[in-house]
Design an enzyme around this catalytic site. Structure first.
Site, PDB file in Angstrom:
ATOM      1  N   ARG A 147       0.840  -1.213   0.000  1.00 56.35           N
ATOM      2  CA  ARG A 147       0.000   0.000   0.000  1.00 56.35           C
ATOM      3  C   ARG A 147       0.865   1.249   0.000  1.00 56.35           C
ATOM      4  O   ARG A 147       0.567   2.238  -0.652  1.00 56.35           O
ATOM      5  CB  ARG A 147      -0.916   0.003   1.239  1.00 56.35           C
ATOM      6  CG  ARG A 147      -2.064  -0.999   1.142  1.00 56.35           C
ATOM      7  CD  ARG A 147      -2.746  -1.166   2.490  1.00 56.35           C
ATOM      8  NE  ARG A 147      -3.220   0.085   3.034  1.00 56.35           N
ATOM      9  CZ  ARG A 147      -3.302   0.358   4.341  1.00 56.35           C
ATOM     10  NH1 ARG A 147      -2.954  -0.545   5.242  1.00 56.35           N
ATOM     11  NH2 ARG A 147      -3.736   1.515   4.754  1.00 56.35           N
TER      12      ARG A 147
ATOM     13  N   LYS B  14      -3.459  -5.779  14.347  1.00 52.99           N
ATOM     14  CA  LYS B  14      -2.282  -5.886  15.227  1.00 52.99           C
ATOM     15  C   LYS B  14      -2.695  -5.829  16.696  1.00 52.99           C
ATOM     16  O   LYS B  14      -2.146  -6.532  17.541  1.00 52.99           O
ATOM     17  CB  LYS B  14      -1.280  -4.776  14.884  1.00 52.99           C
ATOM     18  CG  LYS B  14      -0.590  -5.050  13.550  1.00 52.99           C
ATOM     19  CD  LYS B  14       0.277  -3.908  13.089  1.00 52.99           C
ATOM     20  CE  LYS B  14      -0.537  -2.755  12.578  1.00 52.99           C
ATOM     21  NZ  LYS B  14       0.085  -1.888  11.598  1.00 52.99           N
TER      22      LYS B  14
END
Ligand code: URA
Length: 435
Positions: free
Chosen positions: A168, A187
């Site tokens: 990205r 995460k």
């Protein structure tokens, strides 16, 4: 379905099923899906977005793409805290001991700095001897005994996110709310906490440039937390100027100690009290943010929060005397004033540019493996709302030498200050709370 069909489905506004999203993520991790298809899919998501269900499915698929930390060996509700990134953001150094002093358990994995943003692990390593790598057993034992531990991210946390984020970053597909929300939350979920407090920044030093976009990102992350059974609260806070007065590793530890002593700058103390209050509520140690705030203020006034930081430092191999004698921290040999060239009220200080100036002095990394200098950084003498006279001090460089790099940092800093004849309208530090 073949990846090309899934890309086409997304591009034309279709909704992907949980199974389809899982197959994309497992193909990204195994390498079966080539980078160009992953990038094309990310671009399709950027243009057409994702439903809440798709975003939650993407988050969970990425969270389970590697290790999922099991914190059940730690007693009580474990509350994690995450900031979407800022300059001068040393809140973790303050909040971990502060909320632990009020009974909330914080088992935190943090990162290192890159580019204009600093990292908590680099800051902690400016304390001589402080170990940021602990075994899982030692990490759990410390949180059970002391209430808090902050260590570097270890193991294989959300490898799918790592791979997707790297793509990205180079394909113009970072700025997508579902992609950012799932990246952050995957995460946090893999790191194992029961409840999550997010500090979503907006302004010149943040991913989100406006409060409205920050609210949309916060809503997406809170929706994910709710869908997957992790209570999540998001505060929206200002990053239109750096937080506090210091930017740089040891300087930020020094400022965190000041706040824990009941001193330090108002904006930093206020933000920590506001964020900490929500952490106490999430950790079931207070019924509401108002009573939580009173408990936090008491922990600051009694010295309990500062003693807790000392206990954390001692447990992780550092010298706790630094909490009483911050002059033990590394310090740069020069403190060079940056003088204003005009009169005026400070309207803004471009936080990202301050972060870059600190990085150029050596406080941060341009590339992942660069060495850093813990002693150097920037001290902001004037902040938004202050009046500065021509020749008055805007900031100080804490630098190794008054050389070309200091000269460059000085010019960058001068350019970051926006001054005007009239005082600025006051802006709230905490713009909103999303639950
Ligand atoms: N931080 C993250 O962890 N992921 C993003 O996508 C953006 C910011």
């Amino acid at each position: 379905m073949r990846m090309v069909d899934l890309i086409r489905k997304k591009r034309t506004g279709g909704e992907l099923s949980e199974a389809e999203i899982r197959s994309i993520i497992s193909g990204i991790v195994s390498g079966e899906i080539p980078d160009y298809q992953t990038a094309a899919w990310a671009m399709a998501v950027c243009f057409t977005g994702m439903s809440d269900e798709e975003t939650a499915a993407l988050t969970m698929a990425m969270a389970h793409s590697g290790d999922v930390v099991d914190l059940s060996a730690i007693r009580g509700v474990k509350v994690d805290k995450h900031s979407t990134g800022g300059v001068g953001d040393k809140t973790t150094l303050i909040l971990a001991p502060l909320v632990a002093a009020c009974g909330v358990r914080v088992a935190k994995m943090s990162g290192r700095g890159l580019g204009h943003t600093g990292g908590t692990i680099d800051k902690l390593e400016s304390i001589a001897g402080f170990r940021t790598e602990l075994s899982r057993e030692a990490f759990f034992a410390q949180v059970n005994e002391i209430g808090a531990a902050v260590i570097g991210q270890s193991g294989n946390i959300a490898p799918a996110d790592k791979k997707l984020y790297a793509l990205r970053d180079v394909t113009g597909t970072v700025d997508s709310i579902p992609l950012i929300a799932s990246s952050v939350m995957s995460k946090k979920i893999a790191a194992g906490a029961d409840a999550i407090l997010l500090d979503v920044k907006y302004g010149s030093g943040a991913f989100m440039k406006t409060a409205e976009d920050a609210i949309r990102l916060a809503q997406a992350m809170v929706a994910i937390g709710t869908q997957v059974g992790r209570e999540t609260v998001a505060a929206i806070s200002d990053m239109d100027q750096p937080l506090g007065r210091f930017v740089g590793n040891a300087l930020e530890v020094l400022e965190a100690i000041e706040v824990l002593r009941g001193e330090g700058p108002d904006d930093l103390r206020e933000l920590c009290l506001a964020l900490g209050a929500h952490m106490l509520v999430l950790g079931r140690r207070a019924a509401d943010p108002e009573s939580a705030r009173a408990r936090l203020a008491e922990a600051l006034a009694s010295g309990a929060a500062l003693r807790k930081l000392g206990a954390m430092i001692a447990a992780q191999g550092g010298d706790p005397a630094v909490t009483e004698r911050p002059e033990l921290l590394p310090a740069a040999p020069n403190r060079i004033p940056v003088l204003s060239e005009t009169d005026g009220y400070v309207h803004g200080i471009d936080a990202e540019a301050v972060g870059v100036a600190a990085m150029r002095l050596g406080a941060g990394r341009a590339a992942k493996d660069d060495a850093i200098d813990h002693a150097v950084g920037i001290e902001l003498a004037a902040k938004r709302g202050d009046f500065v006279q021509r020749g008055g001090t805007l900031a100080y460089l804490h630098a190794r030498a008054d050389d070309a790099s200091a000269g460059e940092a000085r010019s960058r800093l001068l350019a970051t200050y926006r001054l005007a004849a009239e005082p600025p309208a006051s802006l709230p530090l905490l713009y909103a709370v999303v639950t």
